[in-house]
Design an enzyme around this catalytic site. Structure first.
Site, PDB file in Angstrom:
ATOM      1  N   ASN A 234      34.759  43.844  28.882  1.00 24.11           N
ATOM      2  CA  ASN A 234      35.397  44.997  28.616  1.00 24.11           C
ATOM      3  C   ASN A 234      34.348  46.214  29.350  1.00 24.11           C
ATOM      4  OD1 ASN A 234      37.657  44.680  27.569  1.00 24.11           O
ATOM      5  ND2 ASN A 234      36.958  44.311  25.474  1.00 24.11           N
ATOM      6  N   ARG A 262      38.445  62.629  66.341  1.00 21.90           N
ATOM      7  CA  ARG A 262      39.002  62.029  67.523  1.00 21.90           C
ATOM      8  C   ARG A 262      40.392  62.561  68.040  1.00 21.90           C
ATOM      9  NH1 ARG A 262      38.684  57.617  71.124  1.00 21.90           N
ATOM     10  NH2 ARG A 262      40.609  56.387  70.902  1.00 21.90           N
ATOM     11  N   GLU A 357      35.163  40.068  37.633  1.00 23.58           N
ATOM     12  CA  GLU A 357      35.302  40.617  36.139  1.00 23.58           C
ATOM     13  C   GLU A 357      36.986  40.269  35.750  1.00 23.58           C
ATOM     14  OE1 GLU A 357      32.615  42.814  34.644  1.00 23.58           O
ATOM     15  OE2 GLU A 357      31.270  42.078  36.408  1.00 23.58           O
TER      16      GLU A 357
HETATM   17  C1  LIG Z   1      31.376  37.300  44.762  1.00 23.16           C
HETATM   18  C2  LIG Z   1      31.677  36.926  43.468  1.00 23.16           C
HETATM   19  C3  LIG Z   1      30.860  36.997  42.439  1.00 23.16           C
HETATM   20  C4  LIG Z   1      31.032  36.528  41.027  1.00 23.16           C
HETATM   21  N1  LIG Z   1      30.194  36.824  40.031  1.00 23.16           N
HETATM   22  C5  LIG Z   1      30.217  36.204  39.065  1.00 23.16           C
HETATM   23  C6  LIG Z   1      29.345  36.206  37.915  1.00 23.16           C
HETATM   24  O1  LIG Z   1      28.473  36.990  38.000  1.00 23.16           O
HETATM   25  N2  LIG Z   1      29.359  35.751  36.980  1.00 23.16           N
HETATM   26  C7  LIG Z   1      30.629  34.846  36.591  1.00 23.16           C
HETATM   27  O2  LIG Z   1      30.734  34.439  35.447  1.00 23.16           O
HETATM   28  N3  LIG Z   1      31.509  34.864  37.455  1.00 23.16           N
HETATM   29  C8  LIG Z   1      31.329  35.541  38.653  1.00 23.16           C
HETATM   30  N4  LIG Z   1      32.294  35.173  39.553  1.00 23.16           N
HETATM   31  C9  LIG Z   1      33.575  34.203  39.388  1.00 23.16           C
HETATM   32  C10 LIG Z   1      34.788  35.379  39.018  1.00 23.16           C
HETATM   33  O3  LIG Z   1      34.842  36.010  37.967  1.00 23.16           O
HETATM   34  C11 LIG Z   1      36.011  34.293  39.393  1.00 23.16           C
HETATM   35  O4  LIG Z   1      35.946  33.908  40.860  1.00 23.16           O
HETATM   36  C12 LIG Z   1      37.364  34.956  38.737  1.00 23.16           C
HETATM   37  O5  LIG Z   1      37.198  35.046  37.608  1.00 23.16           O
HETATM   38  C13 LIG Z   1      38.628  34.263  39.180  1.00 23.16           C
HETATM   39  O6  LIG Z   1      38.316  32.851  38.975  1.00 23.16           O
HETATM   40  P1  LIG Z   1      38.640  31.675  39.856  1.00 23.16           P
HETATM   41  O7  LIG Z   1      38.062  32.052  41.211  1.00 23.16           O
HETATM   42  O8  LIG Z   1      38.234  30.466  39.493  1.00 23.16           O
HETATM   43  O9  LIG Z   1      40.368  31.684  40.469  1.00 23.16           O
HETATM   44  P2  LIG Z   1      41.566  31.163  39.329  1.00 23.16           P
HETATM   45  O10 LIG Z   1      41.272  31.390  37.823  1.00 23.16           O
HETATM   46  O11 LIG Z   1      41.811  29.746  39.923  1.00 23.16           O
HETATM   47  O12 LIG Z   1      42.598  32.194  39.884  1.00 23.16           O
HETATM   48  C14 LIG Z   1      43.331  31.738  41.371  1.00 23.16           C
HETATM   49  C15 LIG Z   1      44.490  32.750  41.440  1.00 23.16           C
HETATM   50  O13 LIG Z   1      45.344  32.563  40.402  1.00 23.16           O
HETATM   51  C16 LIG Z   1      45.634  33.674  39.536  1.00 23.16           C
HETATM   52  N5  LIG Z   1      45.707  33.239  38.105  1.00 23.16           N
HETATM   53  C17 LIG Z   1      44.938  32.693  37.260  1.00 23.16           C
HETATM   54  N6  LIG Z   1      45.581  32.574  36.121  1.00 23.16           N
HETATM   55  C18 LIG Z   1      46.365  33.469  35.967  1.00 23.16           C
HETATM   56  C19 LIG Z   1      47.416  33.979  34.921  1.00 23.16           C
HETATM   57  N7  LIG Z   1      47.332  33.516  33.971  1.00 23.16           N
HETATM   58  N8  LIG Z   1      48.519  34.736  35.339  1.00 23.16           N
HETATM   59  C20 LIG Z   1      48.596  35.276  36.712  1.00 23.16           C
HETATM   60  N9  LIG Z   1      47.704  34.751  37.586  1.00 23.16           N
HETATM   61  C21 LIG Z   1      46.660  33.920  37.326  1.00 23.16           C
HETATM   62  C22 LIG Z   1      44.366  34.315  39.921  1.00 23.16           C
HETATM   63  O14 LIG Z   1      44.517  35.922  39.603  1.00 23.16           O
HETATM   64  C23 LIG Z   1      44.153  34.195  41.270  1.00 23.16           C
HETATM   65  O15 LIG Z   1      44.893  34.976  41.961  1.00 23.16           O
HETATM   66  C24 LIG Z   1      32.020  35.905  40.939  1.00 23.16           C
HETATM   67  C25 LIG Z   1      32.928  35.407  42.009  1.00 23.16           C
HETATM   68  C26 LIG Z   1      32.667  35.999  43.163  1.00 23.16           C
HETATM   69  C27 LIG Z   1      33.811  35.669  44.503  1.00 23.16           C
END
Ligand SMILES: Cc1cc2nc3c(=O)[nH]c(=O)nc-3n(C[C@H](O)[C@H](O)[C@H](O)COP(=O)(O)OP(=O)(O)OC[C@H]3O[C@@H](n4cnc5c(N)ncnc54)[C@H](O)[C@@H]3O)c2cc1C
Length: 376
Positions: A234, A262, A357
């Protein structure tokens, strides 16, 4: 903006112009994180801005922290997120830690000497974070952690990690939060991710193989980990919104200055109504985002947990950053797409703001759920 905000903004700009700006393009190209730059932000008193003075912080509110993050993000989104995540992790220790934990871990983080990280996501559980599989088994000697965490911001450069692991049943209620220090036997790092943006900020996997941590390293009590993570997110949503705002402001500034300078068809391209409309739309979206982020910070400072507003602020400000940075590339034309100008970096840095987040789809899930509660 009050006098304090103005003064600190001037100091940050000066610092970033001298230390970050001259090397940001090469550091971005080579994915180089410079801890001394972060430590310099600490010397300016920014590394523990919202944390109590008793632990070396500045005891300021989120209405002060957000402009700080936005200003740093104008120069480097990577350093801004390093700070945002470190303060988020510190806030967890401050809110849920006991006296001993606060005294042990906070001072070196608030001073900026060291960095903190937040480890919730796993390869199979991103949006569905409560499905995490890393385990923490209680033994006489302490907790033994097994599993891995993915995409952890500041992985490998941070010293203190807040790690969510399963101590009990499936789902949210079986999750606990732990403090794990770099160098603990059984704790290692996986590969550094190659990313589209945020290249200066290292993102790594954390690996736990029979990693024994003292039982004193649990935060609050068993089963409270998911609540702790949501509380942190949050806050994180408001601060990621602020980072997005800073990025949007800078991208628009670069685009407007370029458009005024430009010339095509013997007139500044700014004078074409087609471009002015793009600029007007961007400026309007930025101001709308600013009001949302500010209001979310005001609510937070007043102790009002307004999930809907925090989610709206994150959603709007990061979607706006994506739009404004994309339009900035368009306004600059060919050079906007090259590294001669920073707009291509801005655009790459904006994308992941819509993912971290809680993805922006998840923000809509939260907003939808809160609206349903309101009307049911
Ligand atoms: C550069 C970077 C830094 C990060 N830093 C951290 C960190 O410091 N700590 C940490 O814990 N994590 C971190 N993350 C992880 C990040 O929080 C996750 O990538 C994010 O929460 C999405 O999870 P996922 O990648 O598994 O995607 P998924 O959950 O697999 O989602 C894939 C797609 O499905 C959609 N989706 C999933 N569920 C639903 C739903 N219920 N309704 C509609 N759409 C949905 C998503 O919006 C997305 O478009 C980081 C990621 C990156 C890329």
């Amino acid at each position: 903006m009050n006098n304090f905000h103005q003064e600190i903004t001037t100091q940050i700009k000066k610092y970033c112009q001298n230390t970050i700006e001259p090397h940001i393009e090469t550091d971005d190209e080579q994915s180089i994180f410079k801890k001394e730059i972060y430590q310099g932000l600490g010397e300016l008193g920014l590394a523990g801005l919202t944390i109590d003075e008793a632990y070396g912080g500045a005891n300021l509110d989120y209405q002060s922290f957000c402009p700080v993050l936005a200003t740093i993000a104008q120069y480097s989104v990577s350093y801004a997120v390093t700070l945002s995540v470190s303060v988020m992790a510190q806030s967890i220790i401050e809110s849920f830690g006991n006296d001993e934990q606060k005294k042990t871990y906070l001072p070196e983080l608030t001073s900026g000497k060291e960095i903190a990280a937040f480890a919730l996501s796993e390869s199979h559980s991103g949006s569905d974070a409560a499905a995490l599989k890393t385990t923490a088994k209680k033994t006489d000697k302490g907790y033994i952690l097994n599993g891995s965490k993915m995409w952890i911001t500041s992985g490998g450069v941070a010293k203190t990690y807040i790690v969510m692991a399963r101590t009990g049943e499936d789902g949210a209620k079986g999750i606990s939060a732990f403090i794990v220090q770099d160098g603990t036997p059984g704790f290692s790092y996986g590969k550094k991710e190659k990313k589209m943006g945020w290249k200066v900020s290292p993102t790594r996997e954390l690996i736990f193989e029979n990693c024994l941590i003292p039982k004193e390293n649990i935060l609050a009590e068993e089963g409270k980990g998911f609540k702790i993570a949501l509380d942190a997110l949050n806050r994180g949503r408001v601060t990621i919104g602020a980072v997005a705002l800073g990025l949007s402001d800078r991208a628009l500034e670069v685009a407007v200055k370029y458009a005024l300078d430009r010339k095509q068809f013997e007139q500044p391209i700014y004078d074409f109504q087609g471009l002015q409309f793009m600029i007007a739309d961007c400026a309007t979206e930025i101001e709308a985002s600013r009001y949302l982020v500010n209001q979310a910070a005001i609510n937070f400072d007043a102790g009002k947990i307004d999930r809907k507003l925090a989610a709206m602020a994150k959603l709007k400000a990061t979607d706006t950053a994506m739009k404004v940075t994309t339009d900035a590339v368009q306004i600059l034309g060919g050079v906007g797409y090259t590294s001669e100008y920073p707009t291509e970096r801005f655009m790459r840095d904006a994308k992941v703001l819509q993912i971290v987040e809680g993805t922006n789809q998840i923000q809509k899930v939260i907003i939808g759920r809160e609206i349903k509660k309101q009307y049911s």
